[in-house]
Design a protein around this motif. Structure first.
Motif, PDB file in Angstrom:
ATOM      1  N   LEU A 153      11.201  76.825  -0.845  1.00 42.04           N
ATOM      2  CA  LEU A 153      11.044  77.052   0.453  1.00 42.04           C
ATOM      3  C   LEU A 153      12.189  77.473   1.441  1.00 42.04           C
ATOM      4  N   ASP A 154      11.902  78.488   2.338  1.00 43.65           N
ATOM      5  CA  ASP A 154      12.830  79.020   3.039  1.00 43.65           C
ATOM      6  C   ASP A 154      13.364  77.820   4.029  1.00 43.65           C
ATOM      7  N   ARG A 155      14.781  77.669   3.986  1.00 47.37           N
ATOM      8  CA  ARG A 155      15.314  76.428   4.858  1.00 47.37           C
ATOM      9  C   ARG A 155      15.126  76.268   6.410  1.00 47.37           C
ATOM     10  N   ARG A 156      14.940  78.071   6.809  1.00 46.50           N
ATOM     11  CA  ARG A 156      14.733  77.936   8.153  1.00 46.50           C
ATOM     12  C   ARG A 156      13.105  77.366   8.851  1.00 46.50           C
ATOM     13  N   TRP A 157      12.423  77.058   7.785  1.00 45.65           N
ATOM     14  CA  TRP A 157      11.169  76.315   8.257  1.00 45.65           C
ATOM     15  C   TRP A 157      11.408  74.920   8.845  1.00 45.65           C
ATOM     16  N   PHE A 158      12.390  74.298   8.332  1.00 43.72           N
ATOM     17  CA  PHE A 158      12.909  72.717   9.105  1.00 43.72           C
ATOM     18  C   PHE A 158      13.223  72.927  10.154  1.00 43.72           C
ATOM     19  N   PRO A 159      14.316  73.516  10.801  1.00 39.66           N
ATOM     20  CA  PRO A 159      14.565  73.628  12.269  1.00 39.66           C
ATOM     21  C   PRO A 159      13.459  74.096  13.057  1.00 39.66           C
ATOM     22  N   PHE A 160      12.827  75.087  12.654  1.00 40.72           N
ATOM     23  CA  PHE A 160      11.636  75.750  13.256  1.00 40.72           C
ATOM     24  C   PHE A 160      10.683  74.818  13.632  1.00 40.72           C
ATOM     25  N   LEU A 161      10.279  74.042  12.563  1.00 44.13           N
ATOM     26  CA  LEU A 161       9.140  72.849  13.011  1.00 44.13           C
ATOM     27  C   LEU A 161       9.622  71.825  13.583  1.00 44.13           C
ATOM     28  N   GLU A 162      10.830  71.527  13.372  1.00 36.84           N
ATOM     29  CA  GLU A 162      11.391  70.309  14.225  1.00 36.84           C
ATOM     30  C   GLU A 162      11.162  70.865  15.845  1.00 36.84           C
ATOM     31  N   VAL A 163      11.624  71.967  16.058  1.00 36.31           N
ATOM     32  CA  VAL A 163      11.488  72.196  17.591  1.00 36.31           C
ATOM     33  C   VAL A 163       9.905  72.032  18.019  1.00 36.31           C
ATOM     34  N   CYS A 164       9.095  72.418  17.038  1.00 31.64           N
ATOM     35  CA  CYS A 164       7.664  72.343  17.309  1.00 31.64           C
ATOM     36  C   CYS A 164       7.131  70.822  17.457  1.00 31.64           C
ATOM     37  N   GLY A 165       8.019  69.871  17.091  1.00 37.09           N
ATOM     38  CA  GLY A 165       7.596  68.397  17.104  1.00 37.09           C
ATOM     39  C   GLY A 165       6.825  68.094  15.717  1.00 37.09           C
ATOM     40  N   LEU A 166       7.301  68.630  14.749  1.00 39.21           N
ATOM     41  CA  LEU A 166       6.530  68.637  13.353  1.00 39.21           C
ATOM     42  C   LEU A 166       7.510  68.289  12.290  1.00 39.21           C
ATOM     43  N   VAL A 167       7.069  67.252  11.394  1.00 41.66           N
ATOM     44  CA  VAL A 167       8.024  66.941  10.272  1.00 41.66           C
ATOM     45  C   VAL A 167       7.382  67.341   8.984  1.00 41.66           C
ATOM     46  N   PRO A 168       8.083  68.515   8.512  1.00 43.48           N
ATOM     47  CA  PRO A 168       7.167  69.278   7.173  1.00 43.48           C
ATOM     48  C   PRO A 168       7.541  68.496   5.917  1.00 43.48           C
ATOM     49  N   VAL A 169       6.556  68.198   5.308  1.00 42.31           N
ATOM     50  CA  VAL A 169       6.418  67.541   3.857  1.00 42.31           C
ATOM     51  C   VAL A 169       6.262  68.780   2.700  1.00 42.31           C
ATOM     52  N   ARG A 228      11.561  82.980  10.945  1.00 43.49           N
ATOM     53  CA  ARG A 228      12.747  83.823  10.998  1.00 43.49           C
ATOM     54  C   ARG A 228      13.138  84.263  12.326  1.00 43.49           C
ATOM     55  N   GLU A 229      12.640  84.046  13.394  1.00 45.12           N
ATOM     56  CA  GLU A 229      13.284  84.374  14.456  1.00 45.12           C
ATOM     57  C   GLU A 229      14.492  83.273  14.960  1.00 45.12           C
ATOM     58  N   GLU A 230      15.541  83.947  15.410  1.00 52.68           N
ATOM     59  CA  GLU A 230      16.565  82.859  15.906  1.00 52.68           C
ATOM     60  C   GLU A 230      17.064  83.605  17.109  1.00 52.68           C
ATOM     61  N   PRO A 231      17.043  82.885  18.306  1.00 50.83           N
ATOM     62  CA  PRO A 231      16.289  81.608  18.404  1.00 50.83           C
ATOM     63  C   PRO A 231      15.050  81.563  18.291  1.00 50.83           C
ATOM     64  N   PRO A 232      14.302  80.423  17.927  1.00 50.46           N
ATOM     65  CA  PRO A 232      12.667  80.366  17.808  1.00 50.46           C
ATOM     66  C   PRO A 232      11.775  81.070  18.997  1.00 50.46           C
ATOM     67  N   SER A 233      10.793  81.806  18.819  1.00 48.79           N
ATOM     68  CA  SER A 233      10.231  82.501  19.943  1.00 48.79           C
ATOM     69  C   SER A 233       9.578  81.540  20.680  1.00 48.79           C
ATOM     70  N   PRO A 234       9.499  81.456  22.123  1.00 50.10           N
ATOM     71  CA  PRO A 234       8.769  80.417  22.651  1.00 50.10           C
ATOM     72  C   PRO A 234       7.345  80.575  22.601  1.00 50.10           C
ATOM     73  N   GLU A 235       6.965  81.782  22.558  1.00 51.24           N
ATOM     74  CA  GLU A 235       5.457  81.842  22.308  1.00 51.24           C
ATOM     75  C   GLU A 235       5.160  81.161  20.833  1.00 51.24           C
ATOM     76  N   ASP A 236       5.742  81.380  19.893  1.00 55.63           N
ATOM     77  CA  ASP A 236       5.609  80.774  18.351  1.00 55.63           C
ATOM     78  C   ASP A 236       5.555  79.334  18.709  1.00 55.63           C
ATOM     79  N   VAL A 237       6.433  78.942  19.404  1.00 52.51           N
ATOM     80  CA  VAL A 237       6.665  77.319  19.600  1.00 52.51           C
ATOM     81  C   VAL A 237       5.451  76.750  20.309  1.00 52.51           C
ATOM     82  N   ARG A 238       4.904  77.537  21.317  1.00 52.10           N
ATOM     83  CA  ARG A 238       3.646  76.875  22.096  1.00 52.10           C
ATOM     84  C   ARG A 238       2.691  77.251  21.197  1.00 52.10           C
ATOM     85  N   LEU A 239       2.467  78.040  20.500  1.00 51.18           N
ATOM     86  CA  LEU A 239       1.229  78.207  19.539  1.00 51.18           C
ATOM     87  C   LEU A 239       1.164  77.157  18.564  1.00 51.18           C
ATOM     88  N   VAL A 240       2.274  76.794  17.804  1.00 44.26           N
ATOM     89  CA  VAL A 240       2.215  75.895  16.991  1.00 44.26           C
ATOM     90  C   VAL A 240       1.832  74.239  17.596  1.00 44.26           C
TER      91      VAL A 240
END
Length: 203
Positions: A26-42, A180-192
């Motif tokens: 799993l791409d390690r970038r998923w973890f910080p992105f989903l944390e910003v979105c308020g999610l904990v990936p398992v 893969r967007e750094e910093p995360p796109s605000p539009e993506d964060v809002r969508l998630v």
């Protein structure tokens, strides 16, 4: 402090190592992105029954289907991943849980809802502009050119379907990679956040 939402996340099936070990990745970038979105990936294994039992036992509240490799019916090399993701989609749908599909994950959602995937050119390792004027990354070789109900298109790039959602269920697919967007796109964060009903994690 608001508790983060635990969600299952699918993984690649990697080629065997020199010692014959079969691993998942799993791409390690998923973890910080989903944390910003308020999610904990398992991360869930590509063992269909084990993955579903794990998701149920942990009380996961959603599912993220990630990118990487074509689906098996289109020549992809990992039928175990196809089987697992379809089983997890069935579990999430039956439980009424939100599902996000990214790139290959979106293709699996399209295929599961009867859309045909075709080869598209000019969509690998480029940036392009969506029909709403937003620039996104692109790494896919296959896509749909149309969908049928209960899916509806929410963004395109020319004739290519780039984003869609289910008319009744909390199911969304995007063909770009928000992780893969750094910093995360605000539009993506809002969508998630909207899809999973999550809020930002406190730091």
């Amino acid at each position: 402090m608001t508790a983060a939402v635990p969600v299952g996340i699918s993984q690649r099936s990697l080629p065997p190592t020199e010692f014959g070990e079969r691993r998942f990745g799993l791409d390690r970038r998923w973890f910080p992105f989903l944390e910003v979105c308020g999610l904990v990936p398992v991360p869930l294994p590509n063992l269909a029954e084990v993955a579903v039992r794990t998701a149920e036992a942990l009380g996961l509240r959603g599912l993220v289907l990630t990118g990487g490799d074509d689906l098996g019916r289109y020549g992809g090399p990992t039928p175990d991943r196809d089987e697992t993701e379809r089983a997890l989609l069935g579990w999430a749908s039956a439980a009424g849980l939100p599902v996000l599909g990214v790139c290959r994950g979106a293709q699996l959602l399209l295929d599961a809802h009867g859309a045909e995937l075709v080869a598209v050119g000019g969509h690998v390792a480029v940036r392009h502009v969506l029909s709403d004027g937003r620039p996104v990354n692109s790494y896919h070789r296959r896509a749909a050119l149309s969908v049928s109900p209960p899916l509806r298109v929410t963004a395109t790039c020319g004739p290519v379907v780039e984003a869609f959602e289910h008319e009744r269920a909390a199911i969304t697919g995007v063909m770009w990679h928000p992780e893969r967007e750094e910093p995360p796109s605000p539009e993506d964060v809002r969508l998630v956040r909207r899809l999973f009903g999550s809020t930002p994690c406190a730091r």
